[in-house]
Design an enzyme around this catalytic site. Sequence first.
Site, PDB file in Angstrom:
ATOM      1  N   LYS A   1       7.439  45.274  43.435  1.00  0.00           N
ATOM      2  CA  LYS A   1       7.435  46.124  44.630  1.00  0.00           C
ATOM      3  C   LYS A   1       8.826  46.179  45.248  1.00  0.00           C
ATOM      4  O   LYS A   1       9.320  47.248  45.617  1.00  0.00           O
ATOM      5  CB  LYS A   1       6.413  45.580  45.648  1.00  0.00           C
ATOM      6  CG  LYS A   1       4.973  45.807  45.210  1.00  0.00           C
ATOM      7  CD  LYS A   1       3.966  45.036  46.061  1.00  0.00           C
ATOM      8  CE  LYS A   1       2.564  45.180  45.471  1.00  0.00           C
ATOM      9  NZ  LYS A   1       1.544  44.374  46.152  1.00  0.00           N
TER      10      LYS A   1
ATOM     11  N   GLN B   1       1.169  39.781  50.627  1.00  0.00           N
ATOM     12  CA  GLN B   1       0.552  39.779  49.300  1.00  0.00           C
ATOM     13  C   GLN B   1      -0.717  38.919  49.301  1.00  0.00           C
ATOM     14  O   GLN B   1      -0.704  37.781  49.750  1.00  0.00           O
ATOM     15  CB  GLN B   1       1.565  39.246  48.271  1.00  0.00           C
ATOM     16  CG  GLN B   1       1.076  39.275  46.843  1.00  0.00           C
ATOM     17  CD  GLN B   1       0.877  40.692  46.297  1.00  0.00           C
ATOM     18  OE1 GLN B   1       1.653  41.605  46.587  1.00  0.00           O
ATOM     19  NE2 GLN B   1      -0.171  40.886  45.518  1.00  0.00           N
TER      20      GLN B   1
ATOM     21  N   ASP C   1      -0.196  48.848  53.481  1.00  0.00           N
ATOM     22  CA  ASP C   1      -1.293  48.631  52.525  1.00  0.00           C
ATOM     23  C   ASP C   1      -2.560  49.379  52.971  1.00  0.00           C
ATOM     24  O   ASP C   1      -3.466  49.592  52.170  1.00  0.00           O
ATOM     25  CB  ASP C   1      -1.621  47.125  52.425  1.00  0.00           C
ATOM     26  CG  ASP C   1      -1.062  46.491  51.154  1.00  0.00           C
ATOM     27  OD1 ASP C   1      -0.783  47.244  50.198  1.00  0.00           O
ATOM     28  OD2 ASP C   1      -0.937  45.260  51.127  1.00  0.00           O
TER      29      ASP C   1
END
Length: 287
Positions: A53, A97, A120
């Site tokens: 990412k 994460q 997200d």
Amino acid sequence: MTARVIDGVALAATIRQDVAMRSAALKAQGTQPGLAVILVGSDPASQVYVRNKVTACQQAGLYSVMEQYPVTMSQQELLARIQALNVDPAIHGILVQLPLPPHMDAHQVIEAIAAEKDVDGFHISNAGLLMTGKPLFRPCTPYGIMKMLEAEQVPLRGAVAVVVGASNIVGKPMAMLLQSAGATVTICNSKTRDLAWHTGHADIVVVATGRARMIDGSMVKPGAVVIDVGIHRTPEGKLCGDVDYESVRQVASAISPVPGGVGPMTIAMLLVNTIEAAERAQHNKAT
Ligand code: NDP
């Protein structure tokens, strides 16, 4: 019939080019889009995801910081870091994460992220906005799948869609996006009776169960479009999905491969969400 292979790598590359152009345009207006990625612990798979990412951000001209903390970090310390990033004007997106270590409450952590930086799309207010058809951020994996279906010109209005898997991060938001686009959607889970009946009646099947190769060709309607979200490493060290690729490609009209399908799209859409957050911040600064 042999299915058309939906090339997630090529589509993601096009999207990333567009992100790079939007990023350059923002920079010219004095805003460099910024993403903070937080990793707690040393799970090897998570380390790879996070690195991918951050690299993708850098390649597209975004500013990115990766904060890695030991598994012993307390939840309070993590919440304090998130609070600091919430008010940092250089950061437009914050990603924690998952999974988090067992001593942390992932819900509390996600709720601590400012909704307007929740790239997200997992924050409860973003889930609510998606549910009511007014999304601020679409979760990256389902968002990427919608882009794949759009690129393949798959008709969604009136289509019968089955989403196998009902997680908050993939299955449920996927169903919401398909439903908003006019599909008639069924969500299946581990308790679904006669799963093959449901999948066998669908024009579009999206599979996100975490069970390797569980959907085979006998469970798919001829001509259906099949999207495989799962990622597994076989004992031989190869990657495979939740779909039995070899048998399903004989039946489907289009199929996303693993690797090279949904995975690269998820990262591309994270960049899109970060750019969207930065563009909104720039707009608010200018008005
Ligand atoms: P979760 O474990 O959170 O959810 C799995 C879902 O699948 C649950 O709703 C579960 O049902 C359902 N399920 C499990 N077994 C069956 C079964 N036999 N029949 C029908 N439904 C079943 O998984 P995630 O959604 O987080 O991830 C799913 C997969 O996608 C994983 O392989 C993950 O690695 C991958 N993934 C890939 C991404 C990418 O970018 N390519 C991004 C995110 C995930 P129930 O609700 O009843 O428990």
